[in-house]
Design an enzyme around this catalytic site. Structure first.
Site, short mmCIF file in Angstrom:
data_model
loop_
_atom_site.label_atom_id
_atom_site.label_comp_id
_atom_site.label_asym_id
_atom_site.label_seq_id
_atom_site.Cartn_x
_atom_site.Cartn_y
_atom_site.Cartn_z
N CYS A 1 44.10 -33.31 -51.12
CA CYS A 1 44.62 -32.39 -51.91
C CYS A 1 43.69 -32.14 -53.21
O CYS A 1 42.85 -33.13 -53.49
CB CYS A 1 45.89 -32.58 -52.46
SG CYS A 1 47.00 -32.86 -51.26
N ASP B 1 23.53 -36.65 -41.69
CA ASP B 1 25.00 -36.19 -41.65
C ASP B 1 25.79 -36.97 -42.40
O ASP B 1 25.23 -38.20 -42.76
CB ASP B 1 25.75 -35.77 -40.40
CG ASP B 1 26.69 -34.83 -40.20
OD1 ASP B 1 26.96 -34.48 -41.36
OD2 ASP B 1 27.37 -34.58 -39.19
N CYS C 1 42.25 -44.95 -42.75
CA CYS C 1 42.40 -44.89 -44.30
C CYS C 1 43.93 -44.63 -44.33
O CYS C 1 44.76 -43.76 -43.83
CB CYS C 1 41.66 -43.58 -44.86
SG CYS C 1 42.29 -43.32 -46.69
N CYS D 1 36.79 -48.90 -53.41
CA CYS D 1 37.36 -49.10 -51.94
C CYS D 1 36.33 -48.74 -50.88
O CYS D 1 35.89 -47.53 -50.81
CB CYS D 1 38.76 -48.18 -51.76
SG CYS D 1 39.50 -48.18 -50.10
N CYS E 1 37.80 -48.46 -44.96
CA CYS E 1 37.36 -48.01 -43.81
C CYS E 1 36.17 -48.24 -43.18
O CYS E 1 35.91 -48.33 -41.97
CB CYS E 1 37.44 -46.40 -43.76
SG CYS E 1 36.46 -45.62 -45.14
#
Ligand code: SF4
Length: 472
Positions: free
Chosen positions: A5, A348, A385, A436, A439
Site C-alpha cells: 500500500c 533484474d 515475508c 530486515c 526473506c
C-alpha cells in the site's frame, strides 16, 4: 511480488485537500493498484470515497468535489491481508460522531487474528476482513482520553509492520511502527502539513520534505500545530526491498536516494559476477538503474533489448485465455535488431517464484540472443515475508526449493548471479543492523509467532546449505 500500500495525509487550511491527496496517490500508484480511496474531515464530519481500480479510475471531478474539508487521508491498496474487494478498500472509517476516525495502513499486523477475537469479544464489530480495521478498533477500545494516548495504547498491543495515517474530526496523525519496516515521511505545504509513504509524493504536489517519521514515532497535527511523541523503539527492521524494488528511485529513505543505491547494486553485481558479454540490459523499469550500474563497472555497453508496455496490468478488463497465454509478451516486446547474436547480461531486481524469468530468457533467445547471463540485485529469496509484502508461500519460492545452479537451469540462462547480502548492504550504504533481511536469512525481527514456519524451513533447507550465490 507486490508491495501492499501507499498512504498519504494532509492538514491544510485554504487548500483543496482532496485534490492534493488525489495527486499524491497518483505519485504513489506503484505501491498498490487494486483500490484507492480518500477520506476528508471538515472539522465536524468525516467523508469517504473508495472504490476498486487505479486512482485515475476511482476519482473524477464529481467524487472529489464531495470530499470537503481541511484534512484528508488517502490510500492505494494491494491486498496482503483481507481479500481484494471494495469493502476492504481504504481509508476505513470506524466509530461514531466525535469518537470516530478514518485510517489508512501500509504493512501487516502479525497478531491481528488474536486482537480481532479479543475485540469481537468486547462487542466491536468488523465490516471488513482487514487488519487495518483491527488497528482502528484497537485505538477506539483504549480507555485513554486523548487521541495520542489511544494510539499509544494500540501501539503497545500491535505486532508487525504499520505505517499509518489516522484522521479524526479535528486532527491528523502519522504513526510508524517501532521496527520502522515501511517508510513514512513528513513535509510542509504552504501553511499546512503532509504525511506520505514516500518523498516522491511530496515533490509532485509541491510540498517540502521536513523529515522521515522515526520508527515508533507519532506525529500529531491539529489546529495547535505539530507535536511529536516517541514510543520505545529498539531493533530496527527497515525492509531492504524498498531499496531493491518497491519504492520509486526518486524517493529518499533513511537519507539515501534510491537511484544511486540501485546503480551501486548493478556495480556490485559486475564486481561479484563478471562475465564476457556484448551488451547489458536492465529489465525495465525496476532494474533500469542497476543495469546502468553494471554497464559502468564492467565497461560493457548498455542497450535496450526489451520495450515495456507501461500500461499493462493497469486495466481491470480481464484478458481472455489466448491473451493470458501470451504471458510476458503482454508486458515486453523484444528488439531483435539490437539483440541478434549478442551475449547479453540481463539485470533484474529479484526472482521470486521463477515464473517470469524463464519467459524473459526464452523471449530473448527467440529474438536471436546467443547467451543470457542473468544478474539479480536481490540475494536468493528463501523465506516468505510476514510484513506486508505479497511474495509467495515458502513452497512457491523457487530459491527455497532449488539451488542456484538448479534455478539457472530452470530459467534457461547461461549463467545466474545474485548480489550477496554484503554487496547489497554496501550498495545501500547504510548500517546493516537497521534492515530486515528475513526473506534471505529467515531471521525475522519478530521471531515469536514465526517459530513454526522458521523451524519447518530450516528443516527443509538443511540439505541445501553451502550453495553458492552464483552459477556460471
Ligand atoms: S521479509 Fe523481506 S520483503 Fe518482508 S519486510 Fe523483510 S526484507 Fe522486506
Amino acid at each position: 511480488m507486490h508491495e501492499c500500500c501507499g498512504v498519504f495525509g494532509v492538514y491544510a487550511l485554504n487548500e483543496d485537500v482532496a485534490r492534493l491527496t488525489f495527486f499524491a496517490l497518483f505519485a504513489l500508484q506503484h505501491r498498490g493498484q487494486e483500490s484507492a480511496g480518500i477520506a476528508t474531515s471538515d472539522g465536524k464530519n468525516l467523508h469517504v470515497y473508495t472504490n476498486m481500480g487505479l486512482v485515475s479510475q476511482v476519482f473524477d471531478e464529481d467524487s472529489l468535489s464531495q470530499l470537503t474539508g481541511h484534512i484528508a487521508i488517502g490510500h492505494n491498496r494491494y491486498s496482503t491481508r483481507g481479500s481484494s474487494r471494495v469493502t476492504n478498500a481504504q481509508p476505513i472509517v470506524v466509530g461514531k460522531g466525535s469518537d470516530s476516525l478514518a485510517i489508512a495502513h501500509n504493512g501487516n499486523i502479525i497478531n491481528a487474528e488474536h486482537l480481532h477475537e479479543e475485540l469481537s469479544g468486547q462487542g466491536y464489530t468488523f465490516r471488513t476482513s482487514t487488519d487495518t480495521e483491527v488497528i482502528a478498533n484497537l485505538v477506539l477500545s483504549s480507555p485513554d482520553k486523548s487521541w495520542v494516548d489511544r494510539i499509544r495504547y494500540a501501539m503497545h498491543r500491535l505486532q508487525g509492520a504499520y505505517s499509518l495515517v489516522i484522521m479524526t474530526n479535528d486532527g491528523l496523525f502519522g504513526v510508524r511502527d517501532p521496527l520502522g519496516v515501511r517508510p513514512l515521511c513528513l513535509g510542509t505545504i504552504n501553511n499546512g502539513w503532509v504525511i506520505a509513504s514516500e518523498t516522491c509524493a511530496l515533490n509532485h504536489i509541491g510540498a517540502n520534505f521536513l523529515k522521515e517519521i522515526e520508527p515508533g514515532e507519532i506525529v500529531s497535527i491539529t489546529e495547535n500545530g505539530v507535536d511529536y511523541y516517541q514510543e520505545k523503539s529498539g531493533k530496527r527492521a527497515v525492509c531492504i526491498f524498498e531499496y531493491i524494488y518497491f519504492a520509486r528511485p526518486d524517493s529518499v529513505i533513511n537519507g539515501r536516494l534510491l537511484y544511486p543505491a540501485r546503480l551501486a547494486m548493478g556495480e556490485g553485481l559486475a564486481e561479484e559476477h563478471p562475465v564476457d558479454a556484448d551488451l547489458v540490459m536492465g529489465v525495465p523499469d525496476s532494474a533500469t538503474a542497476a543495469g546502468i550500474g553494471y554497464s559502468h563497472r564492467s565497461n560493457i555497453p548498455l542497450g535496450e533489448g526489451l520495450l515495456k508496455n507501461r500500461y499493462v496490468g493497469r486495466t481491470f478488463i480481464e484478458p481472455d485465455q489466448r491473451i493470458r497465454d501470451l504471458g510476458v509478451k503482454l508486458k515486453f516486446n523484444p528488439l531483435p535488431e539490437m539483440l541478434d547474436a549478442k551475449r547479453m547480461v540481463v539485470v533484474d531486481d529479484s526472482i521470486v517464484r521463477g515464473t517470469t524469468t524463464p519467459q524473459v530468457v526464452k523471449m530473448l533467445k527467440r529474438a536471436g540472443v546467443k547467451e543470457v547471463h542473468m544478474r539479480i540485485c536481490a540475494p536468493p529469496i528463501r523465506y516468505p515475508c510476514f510484513f506486508g509484502v505479497d511474495m509467495a508461500t515458502r513452497w512457491e519460492l523457487i530459491a527455497a526449493q532449488k539451488t542456484v545452479p538448479e534455478v539457472r537451469d530452470f530459467i534457461g540462462a547461461d549463467s545466474l548471479g545474485h548480489l550477496s547480502i554484503d554487496g547489497l548492504i554496501k550498495a545501500v550504504a547504510l548500517p546493516r543492523d537497521i534492515f530486515c533481511l528475513a526473506c534471505f536469512t529467515g531471521n525475522y525481527p519478530i521471531p515469536v509467532q514465526l517459530e513454526m514456519d522458521k523451524l519447518a524451513l530450516e528443516t527443509m533447507s538443511a540439505g541445501q546449505q553451502g550453495r553458492s550465490n552464483s552459477s556460471e
